[in-house]
Scaffold this motif. Structure first.
Motif, PDB file in Angstrom:
ATOM      1  N   ALA A 130       0.567  -1.090  -0.100  1.00  0.00           N
ATOM      2  CA  ALA A 130       0.161   0.115   0.007  1.00  0.00           C
ATOM      3  C   ALA A 130       0.849   1.361   0.053  1.00  0.00           C
ATOM      4  O   ALA A 130       0.438   2.464  -0.806  1.00  0.00           O
ATOM      5  N   LEU A 131       2.060   1.362   0.835  1.00  0.00           N
ATOM      6  CA  LEU A 131       2.876   2.590   0.849  1.00  0.00           C
ATOM      7  C   LEU A 131       3.402   2.338  -0.520  1.00  0.00           C
ATOM      8  O   LEU A 131       3.822   3.714  -0.827  1.00  0.00           O
ATOM      9  N   ASN A 132       3.975   1.441  -1.065  1.00  0.00           N
ATOM     10  CA  ASN A 132       4.651   1.330  -2.440  1.00  0.00           C
ATOM     11  C   ASN A 132       3.648   2.133  -3.461  1.00  0.00           C
ATOM     12  O   ASN A 132       4.078   2.893  -4.419  1.00  0.00           O
ATOM     13  N   ALA A 133       2.490   1.735  -3.376  1.00  0.00           N
ATOM     14  CA  ALA A 133       1.390   2.164  -4.376  1.00  0.00           C
ATOM     15  C   ALA A 133       1.130   3.751  -4.111  1.00  0.00           C
ATOM     16  O   ALA A 133       0.989   4.501  -4.954  1.00  0.00           O
ATOM     17  N   ALA A 134       1.108   4.116  -3.014  1.00  0.00           N
ATOM     18  CA  ALA A 134       0.774   5.515  -2.547  1.00  0.00           C
ATOM     19  C   ALA A 134       1.954   6.453  -2.628  1.00  0.00           C
ATOM     20  O   ALA A 134       1.747   7.601  -2.907  1.00  0.00           O
ATOM     21  N   HIS A 135       3.241   6.005  -2.697  1.00  0.00           N
ATOM     22  CA  HIS A 135       4.551   6.794  -2.833  1.00  0.00           C
ATOM     23  C   HIS A 135       5.429   6.106  -3.428  1.00  0.00           C
ATOM     24  O   HIS A 135       6.493   5.718  -3.222  1.00  0.00           O
ATOM     25  N   PRO A 136       5.042   5.933  -5.043  1.00  0.00           N
ATOM     26  CA  PRO A 136       6.105   5.518  -5.976  1.00  0.00           C
ATOM     27  C   PRO A 136       7.236   6.483  -6.039  1.00  0.00           C
ATOM     28  O   PRO A 136       7.182   7.831  -5.814  1.00  0.00           O
ATOM     29  N   ASP A 137       8.462   5.885  -6.196  1.00  0.00           N
ATOM     30  CA  ASP A 137       9.867   6.833  -6.600  1.00  0.00           C
ATOM     31  C   ASP A 137      10.058   7.667  -5.174  1.00  0.00           C
ATOM     32  O   ASP A 137      10.663   8.648  -5.158  1.00  0.00           O
TER      33      ASP A 137
END
Length: 193
Positions: A130-137
């Motif tokens: 979920a955090l990867n999806a919300a905060h790419p790069d």
């Protein structure tokens, strides 16, 4: 690409299982904390488990350019259930077969009223996704617990839980996992600046 810098909280000096029991961290080693601060990216998101030993460690390493996310219950240590607060020898005496299986064949084995490796890993994996999806790069500093970090080492290396348990994760160490194209790779384990 999202880069995770997993930091294990400061030492608790506990001599028993510590899972969801809320015990403080010893953050008196200022020199070591400063070295860790200097190792971490200066601009990053910062998240921690909601247990005080992790959230206080996050407070200690937080820099002026870190954006603090709310403390996260999903990044808690494994729930050891009835074993939480018991000495390891007491657990081995009271639950000899179960405690041996818990360490020798981690996966679906769980303590009484606790969670298994697979249950904890699924909980943490969902939060990381979920955090990867919300905060790419993004650069993400996550202050958590040995079990939590080892679930991500397992995921990044593609190894069994038993093999993941062979890795040391020291207090105030940093483990770096890079996510690229939805795939994790471990670039550093247990670095102690």
């Amino acid at each position: 690409m999202t880069v995770w810098h997993w930091v294990r909280h400061g030492p608790t000096h506990e001599k028993a299982f510590v899972g969801w029991r809320d015990v403080p961290a010893d953050l008196s080693d200022r020199a070591r904390i400063i070295r860790l601060q200097n190792h971490l990216p200066q601009e990053a998101l910062l998240v921690s488990s909601d247990l005080i030993r992790a959230s206080a460690t996050a407070d200690a390493v937080q820099g002026p350019s870190h954006h603090r996310l709310p403390s996260d219950r999903e990044l808690r240590e494994f729930n050891f259930g009835l074993w939480d607060g018991m000495h390891f020898s007491q657990v081995a005496k009271e639950h000899p077969a179960l405690s041996r299986a818990y360490w020798e064949t981690p996966g679906d084995v769980k303590p009484p009223q606790g969670e298994s490796w697979n249950m904890a890993a699924a909980r943490v994996n969902a939060r990381v996704d979920a955090l990867n999806a919300a905060h790419p790069d993004a650069e993400i500093i996550a202050v958590a617990h040995i079990g939590v970090i080892l679930t991500q080492v397992q995921r990044g290396l593609g190894v069994t839980p038993y093999k993941a348990l062979s890795h040391e994760i020291d207090n105030l160490s940093c483990t770096r996992i890079v996510w690229s194209g939805g795939t994790p790779s471990v670039s550093q384990i247990n670095h102690c600046p």
